[in-house]
Design a protein around this motif. Structure first.
Motif, PDB file in Angstrom:
ATOM      1  N   GLN A 346       0.828  -1.205   0.000  1.00 33.37           N
ATOM      2  CA  GLN A 346       0.000   0.000   0.000  1.00 33.37           C
ATOM      3  C   GLN A 346       0.867   1.263   0.000  1.00 33.37           C
ATOM      4  OE1 GLN A 346      -3.462  -0.256  -0.190  1.00 33.37           O
ATOM      5  NE2 GLN A 346      -2.918  -2.418  -0.480  1.00 33.37           N
ATOM      6  N   TYR A 347       0.355   2.308  -0.603  1.00 32.19           N
ATOM      7  CA  TYR A 347       1.051   3.605  -0.647  1.00 32.19           C
ATOM      8  C   TYR A 347       1.399   4.098   0.744  1.00 32.19           C
ATOM      9  CZ  TYR A 347       2.021   8.427  -2.154  1.00 32.19           C
ATOM     10  OH  TYR A 347       2.619   9.644  -2.391  1.00 32.19           O
ATOM     11  N   SER A 348       0.537   3.796   1.713  1.00 26.38           N
ATOM     12  CA  SER A 348       0.735   4.264   3.093  1.00 26.38           C
ATOM     13  C   SER A 348       1.982   3.682   3.750  1.00 26.38           C
ATOM     14  CB  SER A 348      -0.486   3.914   3.942  1.00 26.38           C
ATOM     15  OG  SER A 348      -0.697   2.506   3.948  1.00 26.38           O
ATOM     16  N   SER A 349       2.550   2.634   3.165  1.00 24.45           N
ATOM     17  CA  SER A 349       3.745   2.017   3.760  1.00 24.45           C
ATOM     18  C   SER A 349       5.027   2.723   3.371  1.00 24.45           C
ATOM     19  CB  SER A 349       3.840   0.543   3.346  1.00 24.45           C
ATOM     20  OG  SER A 349       4.144   0.411   1.959  1.00 24.45           O
ATOM     21  N   LEU A 350       4.967   3.693   2.462  1.00 21.24           N
ATOM     22  CA  LEU A 350       6.155   4.442   2.085  1.00 21.24           C
ATOM     23  C   LEU A 350       6.672   5.258   3.272  1.00 21.24           C
ATOM     24  CD1 LEU A 350       5.140   5.800  -1.434  1.00 21.24           C
ATOM     25  CD2 LEU A 350       7.041   4.240  -0.949  1.00 21.24           C
ATOM     26  N   PRO A 351       7.961   5.539   3.321  1.00 18.27           N
ATOM     27  CA  PRO A 351       8.493   6.389   4.391  1.00 18.27           C
ATOM     28  C   PRO A 351       7.798   7.757   4.404  1.00 18.27           C
ATOM     29  CG  PRO A 351      10.284   5.386   3.133  1.00 18.27           C
ATOM     30  CD  PRO A 351       9.008   5.081   2.394  1.00 18.27           C
ATOM     31  N   ASP A 352       7.717   8.351   5.567  1.00 17.36           N
ATOM     32  CA  ASP A 352       7.032   9.648   5.690  1.00 17.36           C
ATOM     33  C   ASP A 352       7.627  10.691   4.755  1.00 17.36           C
ATOM     34  OD1 ASP A 352       5.342   8.588   7.584  1.00 17.36           O
ATOM     35  OD2 ASP A 352       6.463   9.380   9.306  1.00 17.36           O
ATOM     36  N   SER A 416      -0.813  10.650 -10.838  1.00 12.03           N
ATOM     37  CA  SER A 416      -0.483  10.828  -9.423  1.00 12.03           C
ATOM     38  C   SER A 416       0.449   9.702  -9.002  1.00 12.03           C
ATOM     39  CB  SER A 416      -1.745  10.794  -8.562  1.00 12.03           C
ATOM     40  OG  SER A 416      -2.284   9.477  -8.527  1.00 12.03           O
ATOM     41  N   PRO A 417       1.186   9.873  -7.916  1.00 12.81           N
ATOM     42  CA  PRO A 417       2.043   8.774  -7.447  1.00 12.81           C
ATOM     43  C   PRO A 417       1.234   7.547  -7.051  1.00 12.81           C
ATOM     44  CG  PRO A 417       2.029  10.587  -5.862  1.00 12.81           C
ATOM     45  CD  PRO A 417       1.373  11.085  -7.104  1.00 12.81           C
ATOM     46  N   GLN A 418       0.021   7.761  -6.538  1.00 13.66           N
ATOM     47  CA  GLN A 418      -0.826   6.613  -6.193  1.00 13.66           C
ATOM     48  C   GLN A 418      -1.206   5.827  -7.448  1.00 13.66           C
ATOM     49  OE1 GLN A 418      -1.249   9.728  -5.105  1.00 13.66           O
ATOM     50  NE2 GLN A 418      -1.422   9.707  -2.863  1.00 13.66           N
ATOM     51  N   ASP A 419      -1.537   6.539  -8.527  1.00 15.55           N
ATOM     52  CA  ASP A 419      -1.832   5.859  -9.787  1.00 15.55           C
ATOM     53  C   ASP A 419      -0.601   5.110 -10.290  1.00 15.55           C
ATOM     54  OD1 ASP A 419      -4.391   6.822  -9.728  1.00 15.55           O
ATOM     55  OD2 ASP A 419      -4.079   8.369 -11.249  1.00 15.55           O
ATOM     56  N   ALA A 420       0.550   5.731 -10.163  1.00 15.38           N
ATOM     57  CA  ALA A 420       1.788   5.093 -10.619  1.00 15.38           C
ATOM     58  C   ALA A 420       2.020   3.777  -9.895  1.00 15.38           C
ATOM     59  CB  ALA A 420       2.972   6.039 -10.401  1.00 15.38           C
ATOM     60  N   LEU A 421       1.786   3.779  -8.584  1.00  8.23           N
ATOM     61  CA  LEU A 421       1.976   2.556  -7.808  1.00  8.23           C
ATOM     62  C   LEU A 421       1.020   1.463  -8.281  1.00  8.23           C
ATOM     63  CD1 LEU A 421       3.200   0.959  -5.475  1.00  8.23           C
ATOM     64  CD2 LEU A 421       1.522   2.041  -3.951  1.00  8.23           C
ATOM     65  N   GLU A 422      -0.245   1.804  -8.484  1.00 12.89           N
ATOM     66  CA  GLU A 422      -1.219   0.813  -8.940  1.00 12.89           C
ATOM     67  C   GLU A 422      -0.826   0.245 -10.300  1.00 12.89           C
ATOM     68  OE1 GLU A 422      -5.187   2.284  -8.890  1.00 12.89           O
ATOM     69  OE2 GLU A 422      -5.166   2.779  -6.748  1.00 12.89           O
ATOM     70  N   ILE A 423      -0.334   1.089 -11.179  1.00 10.78           N
ATOM     71  CA  ILE A 423       0.063   0.640 -12.515  1.00 10.78           C
ATOM     72  C   ILE A 423       1.268  -0.278 -12.440  1.00 10.78           C
ATOM     73  CG2 ILE A 423       1.051   1.430 -14.712  1.00 10.78           C
ATOM     74  CD1 ILE A 423      -0.779   3.953 -14.372  1.00 10.78           C
ATOM     75  N   MET A 424       2.263   0.087 -11.637  1.00 11.51           N
ATOM     76  CA  MET A 424       3.447  -0.761 -11.492  1.00 11.51           C
ATOM     77  C   MET A 424       3.079  -2.137 -10.943  1.00 11.51           C
ATOM     78  SD  MET A 424       6.665   1.558 -10.179  1.00 11.51           S
ATOM     79  CE  MET A 424       5.863   2.902  -9.337  1.00 11.51           C
TER      80      MET A 424
END
Length: 497
Positions: A346-352, A416-424
């Motif tokens: 999940q995106y939320s697991s990225l460092p602050d 968005s970075p969230q979209d990028a994560l889902e695509i990857m």
């Protein structure tokens, strides 16, 4: 007990049943006969109870991203396992679901006749949820065995934020665990009672996979409810192919590894990642091969000072140490994250710091943006990125260096970075044979800042996230051959980005 206690996890409160007919090893992740703590533990339990051993390897068809590519790879491994178990004391039972849900109830039916069940402890994809769901419903003891890495999962009680921090921990804590290697062949010279046959009502309802099924031909796969648009990988699966890949690495690639591993046009990496993911080979097997090649013994590191440095600690050759850092530090860093955090994907697991800088630049203008479908079909303006995506789609793998560039540009060209994560995640898990693995999630999230640090200068879209471009890649390495192979075009000046 020969299997270290730290690698054994009790999943339910049900007892051993001494009056059962057999001990069941439910093989779900360590799909091999060599260097397998789970199989070794199942043999231990069977010997202790003087009972036959049954090995169940099942393949469901309702998992996410189920395709001809993934199924073929697993089926080829099942064919190897059937052959390898044939001359042993174990009864090998392989089952392939003909339709989603057909296998429901099989494990419970086998459990009714079992003394105990041993399975694999894998911290990623749907497997942890599956074990949590089934464990309380079984009438006998269920143990999950960690045969994932050289370091037991539960030897580290915290999530490590960087490779350096984790490497320093490994230098301190790993040596004693290197003295506790799994047996090369857990079934060698083992005597157990023979099981005459599995219950007829079980075999009738859930027939064993036929020899034809295990050929995994296009005709066989066409009859299964899979994504037939994702065709077979360019390489085969199974324990025998994994061992061939290991020998090929040492025979033709190892000496070139340190200098050429990042060159897109060269094939000098081990190619072991898909086999490690599906359990067709063990990291212990690979490490044992390197140790013998280097004439190395564990005594060399027992009193070594923890340094956290990539080179020098193992007291092996530069090439061996570079490869071990990838095989152990970086690979097991992902396992360290996955078993301790349910939100590892999940995106939320990225460092602050990474979330902060990405959020600050989320509204930055983007010269190019692409949809999932455009990325998937390699329809960007950048020939080098398109070539990387083409390799992933057609071969089922992606060159290690190109994988980093591939992810960075998806971040650059997504809304968005969230979209990028889902695509990857979607593209990697759908097409990469080594996807859906802690190590592959590490690679994806590294593109967004996990295990990295803030970089300068601060840039649009990326903020303080490490920046990569196709232009710089083409300046650092020759890419013409890569483009010809996967993109059918040569580099022409500043054509990229």
């Amino acid at each position: 007990m020969s299997v270290p206690e730290i690698r054994i996890r009790q999943l339910n409160k049900a007892p051993l049943k001494g009056d059962g007919d057999y001990v069941l090893y439910w093989m779900i992740a360590n799909r091999r006969t060599r260097f397998n703590f789970s199989l070794e533990r199942a043999v231990e339990v069977a010997k202790g109870l003087d009972k036959p051993l049954v090995v169940l390897e099942a393949l469901r068809c309702g998992y996410r991203w189920a395709s001809d590519r993934m199924h073929r790879f697993v089926l080829q491994g099942m064919a190897d396992n059937r052959a390898n178990f044939e001359e042993t004391v174990a009864t090998y039972y392989c089952y392939v679901e003909p339709e989603a849900g057909h296998g429901s109830g099989l494990l419970e039916a086998l459990a009714d006749k079992a003394c105990a069940i041993v399975t694999d402890d894998f911290p990623c994809f749907f497997l942890p949820r599956m074990l949590d769901h089934v464990a309380p419903r079984l009438p006998v003891s269920l143990e999950a065995i960690d045969s994932n890495g050289l370091l037991p999962l539960r030897a580290a009680s915290q999530v490590y934020p960087t490779a350096y921090a984790f490497r320093r921990f490994l230098h301190k804590e790993l040596p004693p665990h290197l003295l506790e290697m799994p047996k090369t062949n857990p079934l060698a010279r083992i005597k157990l009672p023979e099981l005459k046959s599995l219950p007829k009502e079980i075999i009738d309802r859930w027939p064993m996979a036929t020899d034809e099924m295990l050929t995994a031909t296009p005709e066989v796969l066409a009859d299964l409810p899979l994504d037939h648009g994702v065709g077979p990988a360019s390489f085969d699966g199974g324990e025998e192919e994994a061992l061939k890949a290991l020998r090929r690495f040492f025979d033709t690639r190892f000496e070139r590894y340190a200098d050429e591993r990042n060159l897109p046009e060269e094939e000098v990496t081990s190619g072991l990642s898909p086999y490690l993911h599906f359990g067709h080979i063990s990291v212990h097997d690979v490490f044992d091969s390197i140790a013998r090649r280097e004439e190395w013994s564990v005594e060399k590191v027992m009193d070594q000072k923890p340094t956290g440095k990539r080179a020098g600690w193992w007291q092996m050759s530069e090439t061996a140490e570079g490869f071990l850092d990838e095989l152990i530090t970086w690979r097991e860093l992902g396992y360290n994250m996955c078993w301790q955090r349910d939100d590892y994907d999940q995106y939320s697991s990225l460092p602050d710091w990474a979330q902060t800088t990405l959020d600050e630049h989320a509204s930055d203008p983007r010269e190019y943006t692409y949809s999932l479908e455009e990325f998937e079909q390699a329809k960007t303006h950048d020939p080098l990125w398109n070539a990387a995506q083409t390799q992933l789609v057609t071969e089922g793998r992606l060159h290690n260096y190109m994988r980093m560039l591939w992810g960075k540009k998806i971040l650059h060209w997504s809304d968005s970075p969230q979209d990028a994560l889902e695509i990857m995640i979607e593209l990697n898990n759908k097409y990469a044979v080594d996807g859906r693995n802690p190590n592959s999630y590490s690679g994806i999230f590294w593109c967004l800042g996990r295990y990295d640090r803030a970089w300068g200068p601060e840039r649009e879209i990326f903020g303080k996230i490490r920046y990569m471009t196709s232009q710089n890649t083409a300046r650092k390495f020759s890419v013409d051959g890569y483009l010809e192979r996967y993109g059918n075009q040569k580099r022409q000046g500043a054509l990229f980005d």
